[in-house]
Design an enzyme around this catalytic site. Structure first.
Site, short mmCIF file in Angstrom:
data_model
loop_
_atom_site.label_atom_id
_atom_site.label_comp_id
_atom_site.label_asym_id
_atom_site.label_seq_id
_atom_site.Cartn_x
_atom_site.Cartn_y
_atom_site.Cartn_z
CB CYS A 131 -36.27 -13.72 -4.25
SG CYS A 131 -36.02 -12.84 -2.69
CB CYS A 134 -34.19 -14.98 -1.54
SG CYS A 134 -35.75 -14.26 -1.06
CG ASP A 135 -32.48 -17.05 -4.71
OD1 ASP A 135 -32.45 -17.58 -3.57
OD2 ASP A 135 -33.39 -17.25 -5.52
#
Length: 168
Positions: A131, A134-135
């Protein structure tokens, strides 16, 4: 007979179970695991009101809260969803069990496709991510590789380019 069956127990499914449980609805969750992709995230720091922590820890908190409000869990894969003549549903699970419900909430999220490389699973959350959104901030000033094609890969490159030194 359940009031509702939730298919999937990632953040959306667990949140739904908390709400249905608070409303005193008899709730069953059918899922492969608890936490979904969020449980694979090494470091969650964008969840409001919660200090940064491991994804699995946050999802365990969600699970406990859902159970506190009465959610039951069945671990398996839904093989068939049947709408009955009386407008209820029958859900067949891969272990051969069947469950009856008045309503169904679908929260099965997505399952990232892995490449099948050596140590890939072991490195998930430790440099390997599924992701970019996300990351991405965790890779600030690093060189990264995006594997994939189409719109998702282009979006990942676009998102990452504001954080990282270089994207391949």
């Amino acid at each position: 007979m359940y009031d509702t069956i939730i298919i999937g127990a990632g953040p959306a499914g667990l949140a739904a179970a908390i709400y249905t449980g608070r409303k005193k609805l008899k709730t069953l969750m059918i899922t492969l695991d608890v936490g979904g992709q969020a449980s694979l995230t090494a470091h969650i720091e964008n969840y409001p009101g919660v200090e940064p922590q491991k994804g699995m820890e946050l999802m365990e908190t969600f699970r406990k809260q859902a159970e506190k409000f009465g959610a039951e869990f069945v671990f398996g894969i839904v093989k068939e969803l049947i709408k009955n003549e009386d407008k209820t549903f029958t859900i067949k699970v891969n272990d051969g069990t069947e469950h009856q419900t008045k309503s169904v909430i679908l929260t099965f999220g997505k399952v990232p496709r892995m490449l099948g490389l050596p140590n890939e699973e072991k490195l998930l959350g430790r440099g390997v991510s599924t992701c970019a959104t996300c990351d991405g901030p965790l890779f600030k000033d690093k060189t990264v590789v995006v594997v994939g094609g189409g719109n998702s890969a282009l979006e990942a490159v676009s998102d990452l380019s504001s954080f990282v030194k270089k994207v391949y």
